[in-house]
Design an enzyme around this catalytic site. Structure first.
Site, PDB file in Angstrom:
ATOM      1  N   PRO A 275       9.024  -0.243   6.133  1.00 14.92           N
ATOM      2  CG  PRO A 275       8.182   1.789   6.427  1.00 14.92           C
ATOM      3  CD  PRO A 275       8.828   0.811   6.819  1.00 14.92           C
ATOM      4  CB  CYS A 343      21.827  -4.533 -27.595  1.00 18.75           C
ATOM      5  SG  CYS A 343      22.576  -3.043 -28.256  1.00 18.75           S
TER       6      CYS A 343
HETATM    7  C1  LIG Z   1      12.690  -8.032   4.532  1.00 18.87           C
HETATM    8  C2  LIG Z   1      12.109  -6.688   3.699  1.00 18.87           C
HETATM    9  N1  LIG Z   1      11.829  -5.746   4.518  1.00 18.87           N
HETATM   10  C3  LIG Z   1      11.511  -4.756   3.862  1.00 18.87           C
HETATM   11  C4  LIG Z   1      11.274  -4.616   2.372  1.00 18.87           C
HETATM   12  C5  LIG Z   1      10.779  -3.240   1.857  1.00 18.87           C
HETATM   13  O1  LIG Z   1       9.751  -3.491   1.092  1.00 18.87           O
HETATM   14  P1  LIG Z   1       8.958  -2.407   0.366  1.00 18.87           P
HETATM   15  O2  LIG Z   1      10.065  -1.274  -0.471  1.00 18.87           O
HETATM   16  O3  LIG Z   1       8.114  -2.918  -0.652  1.00 18.87           O
HETATM   17  O4  LIG Z   1       8.346  -1.577   1.420  1.00 18.87           O
HETATM   18  C6  LIG Z   1      11.770  -5.529   1.702  1.00 18.87           C
HETATM   19  C7  LIG Z   1      11.636  -5.489   0.301  1.00 18.87           C
HETATM   20  O5  LIG Z   1      12.207  -6.470  -0.536  1.00 18.87           O
HETATM   21  C8  LIG Z   1      12.174  -6.748   2.503  1.00 18.87           C
HETATM   22  O6  LIG Z   1      12.804  -7.790   1.723  1.00 18.87           O
END
Ligand SMILES: Cc1ncc(COP(=O)(O)O)c(C=O)c1O
Length: 418
Positions: A275, A343
């Protein structure tokens, strides 16, 4: 019910701190984060995922400030990194290398060497050629590289196309039809140790159903691999849970965690999640000052001192964040587009917001803790904002405001011969 925002004497407070006093002390624009809420969000996951069988790797890209990483390292978080820059940040902030997963669709040879040198937990491999390269580098160093294969489960996360990553035509992961062959290949390579399988279906997802669907696909696949004597120790379902207001965010984290653990109860593989925004998103705000108000044609504009270079998400994928007044005034509420000084007509922070605004007023863009400063740039030669962390109502500068010297630090005038 707790609330990170409070209004006292008509003044807006964030995590116990009056925002107008922060502006007075540190200027605007300015990012402000709450240590307590970051910890609360992380602990929400930890509490509701079962005790042993999970591993949380905070996605560093969401907010890579070293103080934020330090907070998360201190409370035991793992980290999901996508470059050696992010890896170096985690190590600098005291993160445990054995808790680092290296994601990313285009790891360079030097990224891979850096990951191997640091003895990270594993690489999430996104193609056959990346796998072969990791094997070759590991062989040269006479070591084994731990890997997972990131697959593309072809699950529709119902999110903006720029942040959907798990559909079959997205660039991420390995096509499910090729995944079995790549696992077989990995099992035959001399310097590869297979740890798991991974996916990430996208971001800003509020519905748990697509996560469950991808988990089912991965579990089914893992069971098929067993027939080929390939046994995995973890299943990584990525990140992507959307960020919400404080209590709703907690409820969502709880529901997500319990549902996922329930769906895979009885399995031996560890469940990994990555996350980002659900940990830091609602724990940050962008404080900005109104430079001018004006009306062009039918539209009212509030022109603020933060622009798309400071906060890109509305321009990049129409992200909509709440914008609040910070101090009382006597103005009539009107419908405004809140726009920046850059801009570009795409330089807006919010459209059609009903607010009472006068020149000089402070505004607070909520839920700016994720993909805010980290996506900022110096476009229009604008110095990037300062970042402030609130720790139990005291304020800590965790990044200084940039100066003109910072802007031109790596540039050089040429020498003219007269
Ligand atoms: C491989 C991977 N893991 C985790 C995340 C984290 O996603 P989020 O910030 O939406 O929880 C991302 C976000 O792009 C990702 O590409």
């Amino acid at each position: 019910m707790s609330n990170i925002f409070e209004i006292k004497d008509k003044e807006l407070f964030f995590d116990g701190v009056q925002l107008s006093t922060v502006a007075k002390k540190f200027g605007t624009p300015c990012y402000i984060y709450s240590k307590n809420l970051i910890e609360k969000n992380f602990n929400g996951y930890r509490e509701h995922l079962s005790s042993e069988n999970h591993f949380i790797c905070y996605a560093v890209k969401a907010n890579p400030n070293v103080a934020i990483l330090q907070i998360l390292a201190k409370i035991g978080s793992g980290f999901d990194v996508t470059s050696q820059g992010e890896l170096n940040r985690v190590l600098y902030a005291g993160g445990d290398p054995k808790k680092i997963i290296f994601s990313g669709v285009g790891k360079s040879e030097s990224d891979i060497k850096k990951g191997l040198d640091a003895k990270i937990k594993c690489f999430n491999v996104e193609s056959k050629y990346e796998l072969l390269l990791i094997n070759r580098i590991a062989k040269t160093n006479d070591i084994k590289a731990s890997i997972s294969i990131r697959v593309n489960p072809n699950v529709d996360a119902n999110t903006h196309p720029y942040i959907a990553t798990g559909l079959k035509n997205d660039k991420f992961g390995v096509d499910m039809r090729e995944a079995h062959g790549i696992f077989k290949l990995a099992s035959e390579l001399s310097n590869i140790e297979i740890m798991g399988i991974a996916c990430h279906i996208g971001s800003q997802i509020y519905d748990i159903a697509p996560f469950r669907e991808s988990l089912q696909i991965l579990m089914h696949f893992v069971d098929k691999l067993k027939l080929d004597n390939i046994h995995l120790s973890h299943i990584d379902i990525g990140g992507g849970l959307g960020t919400l207001k404080e209590d709703t965010n907690q409820t969502n984290i709880k529901e997500f965690s319990k549902t996922i653990m329930n769906d895979c109860s009885g399995r031996t593989e560890k469940i990994i999640i990555e996350p980002g925004r659900s940990i830091v998103g609602n724990a940050g705000v962008l404080l900005m000052k109104t430079e001018y108000v004006k009306t062009n044609g039918e539209k009212n504009f509030a022109i603020v001192d933060a622009g798309m270079n400071d906060y890109l998400r509305p321009a990049l994928y129409q992200a909509e964040m709440e914008i609040k007044s910070v101090s009382p005034n006597s103005a009539q509420a009107k419908i405004y587009d809140i726009v920046g000084p850059v801009c570009e007509s795409g330089d807006f922070l919010g459209k059609d917001r009903q607010l009472p605004i006068e020149t000089g007023d402070l505004l607070c863009l909520c839920d700016a803790g994720a993909y805010g400063f980290t996506m900022s740039s110096n476009y229009n030669s604008r110095c990037r904002p300062t970042e402030i962390l609130i720790v139990d109502e005291s304020l800590h500068v965790i990044r200084e405001r940039e100066t003109f010297e910072d802007l031109i630090k790596n540039e050089k005038l040429i020498e003219y011969i007269n």
